[in-house]
Scaffold this motif. Structure first.
Motif, PDB file in Angstrom:
ATOM      1  N   GLU A 132       0.827  -1.266   0.023  1.00  0.00           N
ATOM      2  CA  GLU A 132      -0.129   0.053  -0.020  1.00  0.00           C
ATOM      3  C   GLU A 132       0.804   1.298  -0.208  1.00  0.00           C
ATOM      4  O   GLU A 132       0.236   2.504   0.456  1.00  0.00           O
ATOM      5  N   GLN A 351     -11.783  10.190   0.218  1.00  0.00           N
ATOM      6  CA  GLN A 351     -10.558   9.176   0.397  1.00  0.00           C
ATOM      7  C   GLN A 351      -9.414   9.646   0.775  1.00  0.00           C
ATOM      8  O   GLN A 351      -8.411   8.895   0.836  1.00  0.00           O
ATOM      9  N   ARG A 359      -5.783   7.875   1.789  1.00  0.00           N
ATOM     10  CA  ARG A 359      -5.825   7.111   3.011  1.00  0.00           C
ATOM     11  C   ARG A 359      -5.431   5.582   2.510  1.00  0.00           C
ATOM     12  O   ARG A 359      -4.730   5.063   3.588  1.00  0.00           O
ATOM     13  N   CYS A 360      -5.656   5.357   1.492  1.00  0.00           N
ATOM     14  CA  CYS A 360      -5.390   3.728   1.244  1.00  0.00           C
ATOM     15  C   CYS A 360      -3.895   3.608   0.780  1.00  0.00           C
ATOM     16  O   CYS A 360      -3.177   2.606   0.990  1.00  0.00           O
TER      17      CYS A 360
END
Lengths: 630, 454
Positions: A132, A351, A359-360
């Motif tokens: 990620e 997001q 965020r991801c």
């Protein structure tokens, strides 16, 4: 390009990309900016103007923190207007028509001469991801470039489709192709990606217009440059715009052609902005109106292109040919380009965090229209903040997050990450609940200190505000310590100058609270006072609106209490008793950083805030107990 | 948010149900408790924790009530903050007056559950306790809120809605004139806005004055009598209020309009409503009466559904759908003669909400009073209806003063943003009054009203 590895890569060289890359490189980070077309750096794809209500505020805010947009605007300004000049100071806004080509060349030169900044023409096809974490980008030709941070500012270009009538064509702007890959990759990674729509009016050839049938619209004589570093005089010759109107004949042609409008036929699925409807929208929604105004705006000093403000359309070319020619002055007009609509991908902005990092995916930042906004200023503001925050993170410094009571930019980003958006988001002064504090005139007071702290404003530049503050203090003290007495002489002078007589001893400061009393008035009364507008104007505002500002500050303090209660991003809302399932879902999606933000999420009720409070306070207590037990 | 607004405030609220027994307790808690109470009660020079003091609550030299006052110092009270409990005579009017006095000296009304919340924050109770209180408060809040809304329903809420619409529309025009001043929009002229806001102001002003505290206390519990014509509702009503207010005749459909009366019971006001007999009719006047009756059912705290024991009627029980929890079936005329219908009813009606009485026999009416008594006990929440209504009153007052400010600013031709800020606060107060959340409907209104585009 010397190295294949950078601190920061910025994808896109529009208004967001420029500010991001300049902020990052000026903070000493090795930065690369990649664009599909190096000839169109900072190109104004739509209207040839920067600023306006709330937008002008943001340009000044960017400038006060060390951004570039204000300087570029001043350098290319060919008409300046202070909007709402007759209204109160909080809602006055600056707007400048710009020479599009000069704007582009100013920005190109700035970028090219910037230390630590490399430019590259090419198309980014995908992000280099490990788990990620974003590690760089991959180009069309397969080559890879590593970086510690990536900032995406692709505007309306991702999977973009242009519509003219029922004809479609891939592309983000006439003359420039669409890009693809990144948004699809993000979608497959789990991001919510949706479609938005925007449109642009036709461009006309100046020599084919009969301006005698229109009303000239000159700009203001007085120039208030956007940048506190710019000269206070106009740099370029100033030009007029021209006002004309549609008429029933225009509307009839539009009605007849609605079956060829991609929007009315449902070909376009993206949502368009309510504040910027196409002319087809206008005539169908407001059928009773017999005319709609349009401004004919020159796109520059050395170009013959005229922008037809207010007539954004995606009707077929033949229809445009017909209905545009019914407008007074445009009977024999020649088109340089037809109007069209663009549909593009945007990433649902709840997001991302307040720093604009997703965020991801760690180290990936999004700024500009990709976050669902519209407008050059909104884009530049985000680009600047993304560049600063990416740099702050690499320099191991605290993130810079502006409060809603501190700047329009703070309102913009907080709205996006908290509420998301269903249409292209544009800033309005009415979006700022602390509007009376967020004025153009006090921008330096609000943000120049921060600019210095960030490191994009140097000590020399900062001294500007210190000098101003000192001058205002001296003036204010003088006004406060000079008392007028209600004798015959004073009162007759006051009456003569057009204000009520005094009933009791009054200081000049109190006298200035009257609407009609300004520095000139005091001067005419025979007292010493500074007439320098940068000192006098601000001082008048301070004195006249003190009561309102105080009220507004009370409100700010009330909200601050909630802002101080920080929330853990990993808080599991389903574990909190007393929350509805809708609230759990919304809180889990937005992941508010404090209770104040939680409260602003639509659909989250006051009782939920209380429940969260009890929960976090309780956990703190339990944690303390555990520590003691160990 | 309420809990966060001023954790340092000194708060007060009644701690006992209104009107029960001989005594009511008012709790005051927060750092200024003693300081404030000293302004309305003469303490000795030395005040000790956990001691009770006897004396008068006074207001401008006049005695309001004879009371007992207990003092709990910081750290030794339920909330953990300095606390004072005033035990006064158990009348809502006295309680209200003392609360008003405390407010005028700098107390704030406690929000629902706030005493408990403070107790928790000060570590006097644990999380589980606090959460269960919160859940309770939450459910009570909803109920209390419904109560509040119900009281607001009808004329009052229609008026507020109208005020809200005027504000919203005016605000949309003012804001459009700010953010879209280039668009040459046809916005309302100042005179028109002044006239709209002026009439909104007039309405709220009337509401505020009609919403006086006396009235707040008076409509505290509403008991509505329904039933078929001629089952004896009016006789029952007259006995309950102890005077011949409703006309009692043997002709069915006599009570065509609502007849209302209040009585004081245990120091608490009970408002009785006698409705038109509900039956199929073509008489338009009677029809109006019947539809009013239906409205009353919704507003009622207790519905007494009167049935004639001597005669099996055709009452449409569907009318009571959704009101099961507050409906009591009253078999009337139990003194006449037992019929197969009365046997049927006593066998089939749920025991806990079926009683038999006779309007002719005063003693049997005690059964109804017992039910009212129970209802009063059940409906008591930490924040009594009185306080809840006090909150409404505050909101109304704030609505009125904000509109007034806006009106002044309009008349003095202030720049629109200064008018807008007042109208925004007013709008927020109106939303809170009606139990809605304030989101940005103003922008939506602008786009709906105006043709805007670059």
């Amino acid at each position: 390009m010397e190295s294949k590895s950078f601190d920061i890569i910025v994808v896109g060289a529009g208004h967001a990309g420029i500010e991001a890359s300049l902020a990052a490189s000026r903070l000493g980070l090795n930065t690369l900016i990649i664009t599909t077309n190096l000839d169109r750096i900072g190109y104004m794809s739509c209207n040839p103007a920067i600023g306006g209500l709330a937008k002008g505020h943001m340009v000044r805010e960017i400038d006060a923190m060390g951004g570039e947009m204000g300087r570029a605007t001043d350098a290319s300004c060919i008409q300046f207007k202070r909007l709402n000049a007759k209204k109160g100071p909080a809602v006055r806004g600056s707007r400048a028509q710009c020479d599009k080509d000069l704007y582009v060349s100013y920005m190109t030169q700035t970028l090219r001469s910037q230390k630590n900044l490399s430019l590259l023409q090419g198309e980014v096809k995908s992000l280099l991801l490990k788990d990620e974490i974003c590690l760089g980008v991959k180009l069309e030709d397969g080559s890879e470039i590593q970086s510690k941070k990536v900032i995406i500012t692709t505007g309306t270009f991702m999977n973009a489709v242009m519509h003219v009538g029922l004809e479609q064509q891939s592309g983000g702007r006439v003359g420039d192709r669409a890009t693809s890959g990144i948004s699809d990759q993000m979608k497959s990674f789990g991001f919510k990606v949706f479609r938005l729509k925007t449109g642009t009016p036709p461009r006309l050839l100046k020599e084919s217009i009969d301006f005698s049938k229109t009303t000239p619209q000159p700009g203001d004589e007085k120039f208030y440059p956007f940048s506190f570093l710019s000269e206070k005089q106009y740099k370029l010759p100033q030009v007029d715009c021209y006002l004309s109107y549609t008429n029933p004949e225009t509307h009839e042609i539009i009605f007849k052609n609605l079956d060829k409008s991609p929007i009315f036929c449902g070909v376009i699925e993206g949502t368009g902005p309510r504040y910027c409807p196409s002319i087809e929208d206008k005539v169908t929604r407001f059928r009773e109106r017999v005319r709609h105004q349009t401004f004919l705006e020159p796109e520059g000093l050395s170009t013959n292109l005229i922008y037809l403000q207010g007539i954004s359309t995606s009707l077929p070319a033949e229809a445009q040919d017909q209905f545009i020619r019914t407008i007074a002055g445009l009977e024999n007009v020649k088109f340089a380009r037809y109007g069209y609509a663009v549909e593009y991908d945007f990433i649902e902005p709840t997001q991302i965090r307040h720093t604009l990092e997703t965020r991801c995916i760690q180290n990936l930042y999004l700024a500009g229209q990709i976050n669902g906004t519209s407008g050059y200023e909104e884009a530049a503001a985000q680009g600047f903040m993304a560049g600063v925050n990416a740099a702050m993170s690499l320099l191991d410094k605290d993130p810079v997050v502006l409060g809603r009571d501190q700047a329009y930019i703070g309102v913009l980003i907080d709205d996006l990450v908290t509420k998301g958006t269903q249409e292209p988001y544009r800033m309005f002064t009415s979006r700022a609940e602390h509007r009376l504090l967020l004025r153009e005139d006090n921008t330096l007071d609000r943000l120049l200190d921060l600019g210095l702290e960030i490191g994009l404003i140097n000590k020399d530049q900062h001294s500007e505000i210190e000098i101003l503050r000192e001058a205002r203090k001296v003036e204010r003290n003088r006004l406060a310590s000079t008392t007028l007495y209600p004798n015959e002489e004073t009162n007759s002078k006051l009456s003569a100058l057009g204000t009520k007589e005094l009933l009791k001893p009054t200081t000049l400061e109190v006298l200035m609270r009257r609407v009609e009393v300004d520095s000139n008035f005091i001067h005419n009364l025979g007292y010493e006072v500074s007439l320098d507008p940068h000192v006098a104007e601000q001082l008048e505002i301070e004195i006249k609106y003190e009561g309102y500002v105080k009220k507004q500050l009370e409100l700010v303090n009330q909200t601050k209490r909630l802002e101080l209660l920080r929330l853990d991003e990993n808080l599991d809302y389903s574990q909190i008793r007393g929350l509805s399932s809708e609230e759990v879902e919304k809180l889990g999606k937005v992941k508010p950083v404090n209770l104040g933000q939680a409260q602003r999420i639509s659909g989250v009720n006051p009782s939920a805030i209380q429940a969260i409070l009890v929960h976090i306070k309780g956990r703190k207590k339990i944690n303390q107990l555990e520590i003691v037990q160990r | 948010m309420a809990y966060l607004n001023g954790p340092e405030d000194t708060i007060c609220a009644p701690a006992t149900p209104p009107g029960f027994g001989g005594v009511s307790i008012i709790r005051v808690s927060g750092p200024r408790s003693l300081e404030i109470c000293k302004k309305i009660f003469k303490f000795p020079s030395q005040v000790d924790s956990h001691k009770i003091y006897f004396g008068d609550i006074f207001h401008q030299e006049k005695t309001v009530d004879e009371v007992l006052v207990s003092y709990f110092q910081k750290g030794k009270s339920y909330t953990g903050d300095e606390t004072i409990e005033i035990s006064c005579h158990g009348s809502p009017v006295i309680v209200e007056e003392i609360i008003q006095l405390l407010l005028s000296h700098g107390c704030r009304l406690a929000e629902r559950g706030e005493f408990t919340f403070r107790a928790y924050m000060n570590g006097n109770i644990d999380l589980v306790q606090a959460e269960s209180v919160l859940t309770l408060v939450e459910s009570q809040t909803q109920r209390a809120h419904q109560t509040a809304l119900r009281h607001l329903k009808g004329e009052l809420s229609d008026k507020i809605k109208a005020v809200q619409n005027s504000i919203q529309l005016s605000l949309a025009h003012l804001e459009a004139n700010i953010d879209f001043s280039l668009e040459n929009l046809e916005t309302m002229n100042p005179e028109e806005i002044i006239s709209r806001i002026g009439s909104a102001h007039k309405t709220t002003k009337e509401l505020v004055s009609s919403y006086s505290l006396g009235k707040i206390v008076s409509d505290s519990l509403k008991v509505v009598l329904v039933g078929e014509p001629n089952v004896g509702k009016s006789s029952l009503f007259n006995k309950l209020i102890n005077q011949d207010k409703a006309i009692v005749t043997p002709i069915a459909g006599t009570t065509r309009d609502l007849v209302e009366a209040s009585v004081v019971y245990n120091g608490f006001k009970i408002h009785f409503v006698d409705t038109a007999g509900v039956h199929q009719t073509l008489d338009p006047i009677e029809q109006i009466g019947i539809s009013k009756s239906k409205q009353e059912l919704q507003d009622a705290d207790i519905i007494l559904c009167v049935l004639d024991l001597s005669l099996r009627g055709g009452f449409d029980f569907d009318l009571l759908k959704g009101y099961a929890a507050k409906t009591i079936f009253v078999g009337n005329k139990d003194d006449i003669k037992k019929t197969s219908y009365s046997d049927f009813l006593s066998e089939n009606m749920p025991k806990h909400n079926y009683i038999e009485v006779s309007a002719m026999n005063k003693k049997s009416l005690q059964k109804i009073w017992d039910i009212i008594d129970q209802k009063l006990k059940d409906s008591f929440v930490e924040t009594s209806i009185v306080v809840l209504k006090q909150r409404q009153y505050e909101l109304l007052a704030s609505l009125e003063s904000r509109i007034e400010n806006a009106l002044k600013a309009l008349r003095q031709d202030y720049s629109p943003e200064f008018i807008a800020i007042e109208l925004r606060f007013a709008l927020e107060a109106s939303y809170e009054l009606l139990g809605e959340k304030f989101d940005d409907q103003v922008l939506a209104k602008i786009f709906q009203e105006f043709c805007i585009g670059k």
